[in-house]
Scaffold this motif. Structure first.
Motif, PDB file in Angstrom:
ATOM      1  N   PHE A 243      -1.510  -3.749  -4.791  1.00 15.47           N
ATOM      2  CA  PHE A 243      -2.271  -3.407  -3.588  1.00 15.47           C
ATOM      3  C   PHE A 243      -1.587  -2.268  -2.843  1.00 15.47           C
ATOM      4  CE2 PHE A 243      -3.908  -5.132   0.716  1.00 15.47           C
ATOM      5  CZ  PHE A 243      -4.992  -4.275   0.663  1.00 15.47           C
ATOM      6  N   GLY A 244      -0.244  -2.330  -2.755  1.00 21.80           N
ATOM      7  CA  GLY A 244       0.504  -1.254  -2.123  1.00 21.80           C
ATOM      8  C   GLY A 244       0.343   0.069  -2.850  1.00 21.80           C
ATOM      9  N   GLU A 245       0.335   0.026  -4.189  1.00 19.94           N
ATOM     10  CA  GLU A 245       0.108   1.245  -4.980  1.00 19.94           C
ATOM     11  C   GLU A 245      -1.259   1.847  -4.643  1.00 19.94           C
ATOM     12  OE1 GLU A 245       1.867   2.950  -7.086  1.00 19.94           O
ATOM     13  OE2 GLU A 245       3.539   1.672  -7.717  1.00 19.94           O
ATOM     14  N   ALA A 246      -2.273   0.989  -4.536  1.00 16.37           N
ATOM     15  CA  ALA A 246      -3.616   1.488  -4.226  1.00 16.37           C
ATOM     16  C   ALA A 246      -3.672   2.095  -2.827  1.00 16.37           C
ATOM     17  CB  ALA A 246      -4.623   0.337  -4.355  1.00 16.37           C
ATOM     18  N   ILE A 247      -3.022   1.438  -1.865  1.00 15.05           N
ATOM     19  CA  ILE A 247      -3.009   1.963  -0.490  1.00 15.05           C
ATOM     20  C   ILE A 247      -2.276   3.300  -0.434  1.00 15.05           C
ATOM     21  CG2 ILE A 247      -2.073   1.564   1.823  1.00 15.05           C
ATOM     22  CD1 ILE A 247      -2.625  -1.392   1.437  1.00 15.05           C
ATOM     23  N   TYR A 248      -1.156   3.418  -1.156  1.00 14.83           N
ATOM     24  CA  TYR A 248      -0.415   4.677  -1.149  1.00 14.83           C
ATOM     25  C   TYR A 248      -1.255   5.802  -1.766  1.00 14.83           C
ATOM     26  CZ  TYR A 248       3.272   8.106  -1.800  1.00 14.83           C
ATOM     27  OH  TYR A 248       4.022   9.255  -1.756  1.00 14.83           O
ATOM     28  N   LEU A 249      -1.939   5.506  -2.848  1.00 18.40           N
ATOM     29  CA  LEU A 249      -2.798   6.516  -3.466  1.00 18.40           C
ATOM     30  C   LEU A 249      -3.907   6.937  -2.507  1.00 18.40           C
ATOM     31  CD1 LEU A 249      -3.666   8.138  -5.987  1.00 18.40           C
ATOM     32  CD2 LEU A 249      -5.048   6.171  -6.633  1.00 18.40           C
ATOM     33  N   LEU A 265       9.122   0.531   4.913  1.00 18.85           N
ATOM     34  CA  LEU A 265       9.335  -0.859   5.310  1.00 18.85           C
ATOM     35  C   LEU A 265       8.022  -1.626   5.370  1.00 18.85           C
ATOM     36  CD1 LEU A 265      11.296  -3.034   6.245  1.00 18.85           C
ATOM     37  CD2 LEU A 265      10.988  -2.218   8.597  1.00 18.85           C
ATOM     38  N   LEU A 266       6.943  -0.958   5.720  1.00 20.70           N
ATOM     39  CA  LEU A 266       5.641  -1.617   5.758  1.00 20.70           C
ATOM     40  C   LEU A 266       5.207  -2.053   4.363  1.00 20.70           C
ATOM     41  CD1 LEU A 266       3.725   0.688   8.281  1.00 20.70           C
ATOM     42  CD2 LEU A 266       4.781  -1.544   8.709  1.00 20.70           C
ATOM     43  N   TYR A 267       5.526  -1.223   3.366  1.00 20.70           N
ATOM     44  CA  TYR A 267       5.201  -1.610   1.985  1.00 20.70           C
ATOM     45  C   TYR A 267       6.060  -2.796   1.544  1.00 20.70           C
ATOM     46  CZ  TYR A 267       2.467   2.659   1.459  1.00 20.70           C
ATOM     47  OH  TYR A 267       1.514   3.638   1.598  1.00 20.70           O
ATOM     48  N   ILE A 268       7.311  -2.840   1.983  1.00 22.14           N
ATOM     49  CA  ILE A 268       8.182  -3.980   1.664  1.00 22.14           C
ATOM     50  C   ILE A 268       7.589  -5.270   2.230  1.00 22.14           C
ATOM     51  CG2 ILE A 268      10.430  -5.040   2.096  1.00 22.14           C
ATOM     52  CD1 ILE A 268      10.637  -2.901   0.042  1.00 22.14           C
ATOM     53  N   CYS A 269       7.142  -5.204   3.476  1.00 22.72           N
ATOM     54  CA  CYS A 269       6.551  -6.383   4.111  1.00 22.72           C
ATOM     55  C   CYS A 269       5.264  -6.798   3.411  1.00 22.72           C
ATOM     56  CB  CYS A 269       6.263  -6.098   5.586  1.00 22.72           C
ATOM     57  SG  CYS A 269       7.757  -5.838   6.585  1.00 22.72           S
ATOM     58  N   LEU A 270       4.475  -5.804   3.006  1.00 23.94           N
ATOM     59  CA  LEU A 270       3.227  -6.103   2.305  1.00 23.94           C
ATOM     60  C   LEU A 270       3.492  -6.756   0.951  1.00 23.94           C
ATOM     61  CD1 LEU A 270       0.120  -5.812   2.007  1.00 23.94           C
ATOM     62  CD2 LEU A 270       0.550  -3.563   0.976  1.00 23.94           C
ATOM     63  N   GLY A 271       4.408  -6.169   0.170  1.00 25.04           N
ATOM     64  CA  GLY A 271       4.620  -6.639  -1.194  1.00 25.04           C
ATOM     65  C   GLY A 271       5.385  -7.936  -1.307  1.00 25.04           C
ATOM     66  N   TRP A 272       6.470  -8.058  -0.505  1.00 24.18           N
ATOM     67  CA  TRP A 272       7.328  -9.246  -0.622  1.00 24.18           C
ATOM     68  C   TRP A 272       7.072 -10.274   0.478  1.00 24.18           C
ATOM     69  CZ3 TRP A 272       8.901  -9.310  -5.265  1.00 24.18           C
ATOM     70  CH2 TRP A 272       9.395  -8.167  -5.908  1.00 24.18           C
ATOM     71  N   GLY A 273       6.494  -9.845   1.599  1.00 24.63           N
ATOM     72  CA  GLY A 273       6.282 -10.765   2.706  1.00 24.63           C
ATOM     73  C   GLY A 273       4.944 -11.476   2.684  1.00 24.63           C
ATOM     74  N   THR A 274       3.887 -10.757   2.329  1.00 26.86           N
ATOM     75  CA  THR A 274       2.545 -11.349   2.332  1.00 26.86           C
ATOM     76  C   THR A 274       2.433 -12.606   1.473  1.00 26.86           C
ATOM     77  OG1 THR A 274       1.578  -9.160   2.738  1.00 26.86           O
ATOM     78  CG2 THR A 274       0.100 -10.888   1.948  1.00 26.86           C
ATOM     79  N   PRO A 275       3.001 -12.643   0.250  1.00 28.34           N
ATOM     80  CA  PRO A 275       2.886 -13.866  -0.569  1.00 28.34           C
ATOM     81  C   PRO A 275       3.401 -15.118   0.120  1.00 28.34           C
ATOM     82  CG  PRO A 275       3.660 -12.049  -1.918  1.00 28.34           C
ATOM     83  CD  PRO A 275       3.666 -11.556  -0.504  1.00 28.34           C
ATOM     84  N   LEU A 276       4.413 -14.976   0.983  1.00 30.67           N
ATOM     85  CA  LEU A 276       4.953 -16.153   1.682  1.00 30.67           C
ATOM     86  C   LEU A 276       3.909 -16.786   2.601  1.00 30.67           C
ATOM     87  CD1 LEU A 276       8.502 -14.858   2.644  1.00 30.67           C
ATOM     88  CD2 LEU A 276       7.950 -16.553   0.893  1.00 30.67           C
ATOM     89  N   LEU A 277       2.994 -15.968   3.138  1.00 25.29           N
ATOM     90  CA  LEU A 277       1.973 -16.479   4.040  1.00 25.29           C
ATOM     91  C   LEU A 277       1.015 -17.430   3.343  1.00 25.29           C
ATOM     92  CD1 LEU A 277       1.082 -13.170   5.954  1.00 25.29           C
ATOM     93  CD2 LEU A 277       2.714 -14.962   6.615  1.00 25.29           C
ATOM     94  N   PHE A 278       0.935 -17.341   2.010  1.00 25.81           N
ATOM     95  CA  PHE A 278       0.018 -18.189   1.256  1.00 25.81           C
ATOM     96  C   PHE A 278       0.740 -19.244   0.424  1.00 25.81           C
ATOM     97  CE2 PHE A 278      -1.932 -14.012   1.855  1.00 25.81           C
ATOM     98  CZ  PHE A 278      -3.113 -14.368   2.482  1.00 25.81           C
TER      99      PHE A 278
END
Length: 430
Positions: A243-249, A265-278
């Protein structure tokens, strides 16, 4: 001991008709064992309450498979097939037989085992052969995805080392690539470890009844539960780094946001942090509502959607970004203004656009075709398609984002040329 071992092999192995790696076997084993305990308790109650026969007779007994009443000498005893058998509905009218000899002892075979005819209580050969074929097919699928994950693991490790070894390649785009590689690596390792833990959990040799209850205990399942949670986290992390790759593109080619290095840092939070929310709420729900076995059986699909929905959301957004970027590129090409995008942006678009549909299509196509709602050839196609793409996708990512990248190739050529020059200087000095 041999008789007990053989009987439990029948009870706990022959009826496990689905592949272990889907963990449906755990559900079948647990339900069958619960019914078997109930059958045994009923038998013990009966043996205590029923009055004894008079004269010469064979004693009542429970031989682990069936419950036998007292039988007059020289008679054949017929009892209904045990109700704990997973296929009981198909053999409910059948009987299992024993013969009481004229000496008041149960008749035995040449090997000393008590004779018993349970042919009417066995599964139909046609159904059994179909299930055996399905098991073999699932084993083939597992071999395919194990090879795919192993190949992906090797290629991604190599690509990650290459990408991080050259200072000129260190930028936000390649940092995102590197995290994507790492998420693939951790996902592959988690899948392989999870399979090993499941095999260890279900691969124990069953010798007595306590072995089954121990296998079904919460303590015995802790290891594979941890492996299951870890795998789910890294699968989600892998999806959200895509998802981060798509957003960057999208940011590079269209919106010009989230491109600067200080946005990393926003990409770090998206990639490694978002899964914890679920994953965190899913673990809580499993503990409170479905705390059974290795947490791989989804009895209530509403709980499974805690994990499933963010994956489908990311896939749908990726697909929409893919369509949007295609439309923009085609519009610019038709307008005859190809200079709007530098060469590296076009190469970036080419590599990413190749991966986005590959990543999202199988999730979107089978959005409602879950394992619980599909069967037969449809399920086989879904399982193979999903496992093949998921396992070999890391290999394709490593090829497109690293080994086929011109910048990487140029750096490798420059490094090889430098090594060659240094080697020639050393040779000349010698």
């Amino acid at each position: 001991m041999q008789r007990t071992r053989r009987t439990f092999a029948l009870i706990c192995s022959l009826f496990i008709i689905l592949p272990r790696f889907e963990m449906v076997s755990g559900k079948v084993l647990e339900e069958t064992y619960r019914k078997w305990v109930q059958y045994k308790d009923n038998c013990i109650t009966m043996t205590r309450k029923e009055p004894r026969l008079q004269g010469l007779f064979c004693n009542r007994t429970f031989d682990v498979y069936a419950c036998w009443p007292d039988a007059p000498a020289g008679t054949m005893v017929n009892i209904s097939c045990p109700f704990y058998l997973p296929w009981y509905e198909k053999v409910a009218q059948g009987v299992v037989r024993r013969r009481c000899g004229p000496d008041g002892l149960w008749e035995t075979e040449e090997n000393g085992q008590v004779w018993r005819d349970k042919s009417q209580c066995e599964e139909e050969k046609e159904v059994e052969s179909q299930e055996l074929w399905f098991q073999q097919l699932m084993v083939t699928f597992r071999t395919v995805y194990t090879v795919g994950y192993s190949l992906s693991l090797f290629s991604l490790l190599t690509a990650l080392v290459v990408l991080m070894s050259f200072r000129r390649l260190r930028c936000t785009r390649n940092y995102i690539h590197a995290n994507l590689f790492l998420s693939f690596i951790l996902r592959a390792v988690a899948v392989i470890v999870k399979d090993a833990m499941v095999d260890r959990h279900w691969g124990k040799e069953i010798m007595k009844t306590s072995d089954v209850s121990e296998m079904l205990s919460h303590q015995a399942a802790i290891g594979c539960r941890i492996a299951q949670v870890t795998m789910q986290y890294f699968v989600l992390a892998n999806h959200y780094w895509f998802f981060g790759e798509a957003i960057y593109l999208y940011s590079v080619l269209i919106a010009s946001v989230l491109v600067d290095n200080n946005k990393y840092l926003l990409y770090i939070c998206l990639g490694w942090g978002t899964p914890l929310l679920f994953v965190a709420p899913w673990v809580v729900v499993k503990l409170l509502k479905e705390n059974k076995e290795c947490w791989a059986v989804n009895e209530n699909l509403n709980y499974w959607w805690i994990i499933r929905s963010p994956v489908l959301l990311a896939s749908l957004v990726n697909f929409m970004i893919f369509v949007k970027i295609l439309k923009v590129i085609f519009t610019k090409l038709r307008a005859g203004n190809p200079n709007r995008y530098p060469d590296y942006k076009l190469r970036l678009a080419k590599s990413t656009l190749t991966l986005i549909p590959l990543f999202g299509i199988h999730e979107i196509v089978f959005i409602f075709a879950t394992d619980e709602h599909t069967s037969g050839i449809v399920r086989c196609i879904k399982v193979f398609f999903s496992l093949f793409i998921s396992s070999f996708q890391g290999f394709l990512v490593a090829i497109l984002y690293c080994f086929a990248n011109k910048e990487v190739q140029e750096e490798l050529k420059r490094k090889l040329s430098s090594w060659r020059t240094q080697a020639e200087i050393v040779c000349c000095r010698q």
